[in-house]
Motif scaffolding. Structure first.
Motif, PDB file in Angstrom:
ATOM      1  N   GLU A  30       0.812  -1.214   0.000  1.00 33.46           N
ATOM      2  CA  GLU A  30       0.000   0.000   0.000  1.00 33.46           C
ATOM      3  C   GLU A  30       0.849   1.269   0.000  1.00 33.46           C
ATOM      4  O   GLU A  30       0.525   2.236  -0.679  1.00 33.46           O
ATOM      5  CB  GLU A  30      -0.938   0.004   1.206  1.00 33.46           C
ATOM      6  N   GLY A  55       1.416 -11.792  -8.585  1.00 34.59           N
ATOM      7  CA  GLY A  55       0.636 -10.637  -8.996  1.00 34.59           C
ATOM      8  C   GLY A  55       0.800 -10.284 -10.463  1.00 34.59           C
ATOM      9  O   GLY A  55      -0.039  -9.584 -11.033  1.00 34.59           O
ATOM     10  N   ASP A  58      -2.683 -12.011 -13.613  1.00 32.42           N
ATOM     11  CA  ASP A  58      -3.952 -11.704 -12.941  1.00 32.42           C
ATOM     12  C   ASP A  58      -4.992 -12.782 -13.265  1.00 32.42           C
ATOM     13  O   ASP A  58      -5.744 -12.679 -14.225  1.00 32.42           O
ATOM     14  CB  ASP A  58      -4.443 -10.326 -13.380  1.00 32.42           C
ATOM     15  N   ARG A  63      -5.175 -14.484  -7.423  1.00 28.07           N
ATOM     16  CA  ARG A  63      -5.772 -13.526  -6.487  1.00 28.07           C
ATOM     17  C   ARG A  63      -6.138 -14.216  -5.168  1.00 28.07           C
ATOM     18  O   ARG A  63      -5.898 -13.675  -4.089  1.00 28.07           O
ATOM     19  CB  ARG A  63      -7.017 -12.880  -7.084  1.00 28.07           C
ATOM     20  N   LYS A  73      -8.259  -7.172   1.273  1.00 28.16           N
ATOM     21  CA  LYS A  73      -8.758  -6.950  -0.087  1.00 28.16           C
ATOM     22  C   LYS A  73      -8.119  -5.731  -0.730  1.00 28.16           C
ATOM     23  O   LYS A  73      -7.825  -5.723  -1.916  1.00 28.16           O
ATOM     24  CB  LYS A  73     -10.280  -6.761  -0.064  1.00 28.16           C
ATOM     25  N   GLU A  74      -7.899  -4.676   0.078  1.00 24.15           N
ATOM     26  CA  GLU A  74      -7.317  -3.446  -0.462  1.00 24.15           C
ATOM     27  C   GLU A  74      -5.896  -3.689  -0.965  1.00 24.15           C
ATOM     28  O   GLU A  74      -5.510  -3.204  -2.029  1.00 24.15           O
ATOM     29  CB  GLU A  74      -7.308  -2.340   0.600  1.00 24.15           C
ATOM     30  N   THR A  77      -6.019  -5.762  -4.211  1.00 24.38           N
ATOM     31  CA  THR A  77      -6.434  -4.905  -5.321  1.00 24.38           C
ATOM     32  C   THR A  77      -5.292  -3.998  -5.751  1.00 24.38           C
ATOM     33  O   THR A  77      -5.024  -3.844  -6.951  1.00 24.38           O
ATOM     34  CB  THR A  77      -7.651  -4.054  -4.898  1.00 24.38           C
ATOM     35  N   GLU A  78      -4.606  -3.385  -4.793  1.00 28.33           N
ATOM     36  CA  GLU A  78      -3.473  -2.509  -5.093  1.00 28.33           C
ATOM     37  C   GLU A  78      -2.364  -3.283  -5.812  1.00 28.33           C
ATOM     38  O   GLU A  78      -1.769  -2.789  -6.765  1.00 28.33           O
ATOM     39  CB  GLU A  78      -2.941  -1.903  -3.792  1.00 28.33           C
ATOM     40  N   PHE A  80      -2.591  -6.046  -7.695  1.00 31.23           N
ATOM     41  CA  PHE A  80      -2.928  -6.454  -9.058  1.00 31.23           C
ATOM     42  C   PHE A  80      -3.207  -5.271  -9.979  1.00 31.23           C
ATOM     43  O   PHE A  80      -3.040  -5.387 -11.183  1.00 31.23           O
ATOM     44  CB  PHE A  80      -4.123  -7.419  -9.040  1.00 31.23           C
ATOM     45  N   ARG A  81      -3.634  -4.125  -9.446  1.00 28.53           N
ATOM     46  CA  ARG A  81      -3.951  -2.974 -10.300  1.00 28.53           C
ATOM     47  C   ARG A  81      -2.767  -2.062 -10.572  1.00 28.53           C
ATOM     48  O   ARG A  81      -2.578  -1.624 -11.700  1.00 28.53           O
ATOM     49  CB  ARG A  81      -5.067  -2.140  -9.671  1.00 28.53           C
ATOM     50  N   THR A  82      -2.000  -1.717  -9.542  1.00 30.19           N
ATOM     51  CA  THR A  82      -0.944  -0.725  -9.737  1.00 30.19           C
ATOM     52  C   THR A  82       0.465  -1.300  -9.685  1.00 30.19           C
ATOM     53  O   THR A  82       1.323  -0.894 -10.459  1.00 30.19           O
ATOM     54  CB  THR A  82      -1.044   0.409  -8.694  1.00 30.19           C
ATOM     55  N   PRO A  85       1.449  -4.086 -12.959  1.00 32.91           N
ATOM     56  CA  PRO A  85       1.842  -3.553 -14.279  1.00 32.91           C
ATOM     57  C   PRO A  85       3.233  -2.938 -14.293  1.00 32.91           C
ATOM     58  O   PRO A  85       3.929  -2.996 -15.300  1.00 32.91           O
ATOM     59  CB  PRO A  85       0.780  -2.483 -14.558  1.00 32.91           C
TER      60      PRO A  85
END
Length: 176
Positions: A30, A55, A58, A63, A73-74, A77-78, A80-82, A85
């Motif tokens: 985070e 990660g 995806d 997950r 969960k946060e 999500t962080e 796999f999303r930010t 990549p």
């Protein structure tokens, strides 16, 4: 006997150690960097790097596997999303440990552990953010209103004088 076992127990029970590493991994994902002791940073690196590798791909299975370790969960999500990549083309070595000296209270050896791709100082090849240029110049309307406010008291005093003169002139006319 513990021959050949190089695992650092960090002076904790198994459940306490897994909770500690899980929470530290969530914080690292985070916040992108955290300060801790060198021993905990080294243990965290071993814990979190396989999760970062998962990660990169995806899928639902990955997950769920990562969530089993992180329990947040946060953070998942962080990751796999930010995070994923940015580390997609890196073959490993996602974290960096920088020793920062000794803690004041107990002289413990401290370190900062960070995600390598999120440090702009050490990563000069990263894309620079395009920021819009913002100007704080005053607009002509704002300048006029400031000038009007400054001149307004002067106008009031000037307008009062003619009224007084006008009143004198009316009295003179009435007296004639």
């Amino acid at each position: 006997m513990r021959h050949g076992k190089k695992f650092n127990h960090l002076g904790r029970t198994t459940s306490h150690r897994s909770a500690l590493l899980s929470n530290m991994a969530c914080s690292l994902i985070e916040h992108k960097r955290i300060n801790t002791t060198v021993a905990k940073a080294k243990a965290l690196r071993v814990y979190v790097e396989p999760l970062l590798t998962k990660g990169k791909d995806d899928t639902t299975h990955n997950r769920r596997t990562v969530f089993a370790y992180l329990q947040s969960k946060e953070a998942v999500t962080e990751l796999f999303r930010t995070v994923a990549p940015k580390i997609a083309d890196r073959p490993g070595g996602y974290t960096r440990i920088i020793k920062t000296g000794f803690r004041q209270g107990d002289a413990a050896d401290m370190a900062m552990i960070e995600l390598v791709d999120f440090n702009d100082i050490y990563n000069p090849n990263a894309e620079e953010k395009k920021t819009t240029r913002r100007s704080r110049r005053a607009t002509p309307k704002a300048t006029e209103t400031v000038a009007e406010v400054k001149e307004a008291p002067a106008k009031e005093t000037k307008t009062e004088e003619p009224k007084a003169e006008a009143a004198d002139s009316t009295e003179e006319k009435a007296g004639e």
